[in-house]
Structure formats: C-alpha cells, structure tokens
Motif scaffolding. Structure first.
Motif, PDB file in Angstrom:
ATOM      1  N   GLU A  51       1.002  -1.100  -0.192  1.00  7.59           N
ATOM      2  CA  GLU A  51      -0.059   0.138   0.065  1.00  7.59           C
ATOM      3  C   GLU A  51       0.751   1.311  -0.133  1.00  7.59           C
ATOM      4  N   LEU A  52       1.805   1.336   0.724  1.00  4.07           N
ATOM      5  CA  LEU A  52       2.670   2.321   0.797  1.00  4.07           C
ATOM      6  C   LEU A  52       3.582   2.604  -0.489  1.00  4.07           C
ATOM      7  N   ALA A  53       4.051   1.587  -1.382  1.00  2.60           N
ATOM      8  CA  ALA A  53       4.653   1.367  -2.589  1.00  2.60           C
ATOM      9  C   ALA A  53       3.501   2.276  -3.454  1.00  2.60           C
ATOM     10  N   LYS A  54       2.308   1.931  -3.478  1.00  4.87           N
ATOM     11  CA  LYS A  54       1.259   2.455  -4.341  1.00  4.87           C
ATOM     12  C   LYS A  54       1.072   3.979  -4.068  1.00  4.87           C
ATOM     13  N   GLU A  55       1.109   4.291  -2.817  1.00  4.65           N
ATOM     14  CA  GLU A  55       0.825   5.694  -2.447  1.00  4.65           C
ATOM     15  C   GLU A  55       1.988   6.604  -2.763  1.00  4.65           C
ATOM     16  N   ARG A  56       3.507   5.898  -2.790  1.00  6.93           N
ATOM     17  CA  ARG A  56       4.314   6.718  -3.090  1.00  6.93           C
ATOM     18  C   ARG A  56       4.388   7.049  -4.921  1.00  6.93           C
ATOM     19  N   GLN A  57       3.899   5.716  -5.394  1.00  4.38           N
ATOM     20  CA  GLN A  57       3.895   6.091  -7.149  1.00  4.38           C
ATOM     21  C   GLN A  57       2.672   7.116  -7.129  1.00  4.38           C
ATOM     22  N   GLU A  58       1.545   7.199  -6.529  1.00  2.00           N
ATOM     23  CA  GLU A  58       0.501   8.101  -6.712  1.00  2.00           C
ATOM     24  C   GLU A  58       1.070   9.559  -6.312  1.00  2.00           C
ATOM     25  N   ASN A  59       1.948   9.744  -5.382  1.00  3.36           N
ATOM     26  CA  ASN A  59       2.573  10.756  -4.957  1.00  3.36           C
ATOM     27  C   ASN A  59       3.620  11.276  -5.988  1.00  3.36           C
ATOM     28  N   ALA A  60       4.401  10.455  -6.580  1.00  6.80           N
ATOM     29  CA  ALA A  60       5.319  10.813  -7.630  1.00  6.80           C
ATOM     30  C   ALA A  60       4.642  11.376  -8.829  1.00  6.80           C
ATOM     31  N   ARG A  61       3.213  10.737  -9.199  1.00  2.00           N
ATOM     32  CA  ARG A  61       2.524  10.758 -10.520  1.00  2.00           C
ATOM     33  C   ARG A  61       1.881  12.458 -10.186  1.00  2.00           C
ATOM     34  N   LEU A  62       1.480  12.569  -8.807  1.00  2.00           N
ATOM     35  CA  LEU A  62       0.849  13.963  -8.669  1.00  2.00           C
ATOM     36  C   LEU A  62       1.787  14.925  -8.755  1.00  2.00           C
ATOM     37  N   ILE A  63       3.013  14.793  -8.186  1.00  2.00           N
ATOM     38  CA  ILE A  63       4.136  15.585  -8.198  1.00  2.00           C
ATOM     39  C   ILE A  63       4.543  16.163  -9.828  1.00  2.00           C
TER      40      ILE A  63
END
Length: 85
Positions: A51-63
């Motif tokens: 879940e953390l990995a997914k959230e980090r990917q989403e965060n990178a995408r949003l950035i």
C-alpha cells in the motif's frame, strides 16, 4: 522531525530503568498474551508495504502533474506578456 525539537525528545524524558522496564513489559506482553500470530503480522506488514509503494507512486505521479502544469502556466504567462506588448 523530532531531531529538530530537542525539548520534545521523548526517550530522554525517562531514565534508563524506566525504558528498560517498559521494553521488557512490551516484549513479555507480545510473547505471552499476543492474540495475533506472527504470520498474520508479517502478512499485514507486507500488505502495508504494498500500500505504501502504491501511495508513493501516486504521490510521484501527482508531483509530476503539478510540475507539468506549473511549466505550462509559466509558458502561458510568457505568451500573454508577448501578446500584451
């Protein structure tokens, strides 16, 4: 962030004896009275890591999206300035 606030350094508030007693109590409570098997805890940890990995990917995408939009805004402002001249 706690390193930036030494007055809020929780481990230094308690004596070595208090901390040792607390950690010993926690370890004993986990080994004898644990209702959750360690296998279930390992699965939960793996689930949380995914879940953390997914959230980090989403965060990178949003950035990246934010940076792209800021770049576009800058280009549009330059174009507006040119049109106004």
């Amino acid at each position: 962030s706690t390193a930036n606030a030494p007055e809020d350094d929780a481990p230094n508030r308690y004596s070595r004896t208090d901390r040792t007693t607390y950690s010993r109590y926690s370890r004993d409570a986990n080994s004898s009275g644990s209702s959750v098997p360690s296998n279930a805890l390992e699965k939960r940890i793996e689930e949380l890591e995914r879940e953390l990995a997914k959230e980090r990917q989403e965060n990178a995408r949003l950035i990246k999206m934010t940076q792209d939009k800021e770049e576009l805004i800058g280009k549009l402002k330059e174009e507006i300035d040119l049109l106004n001249r």
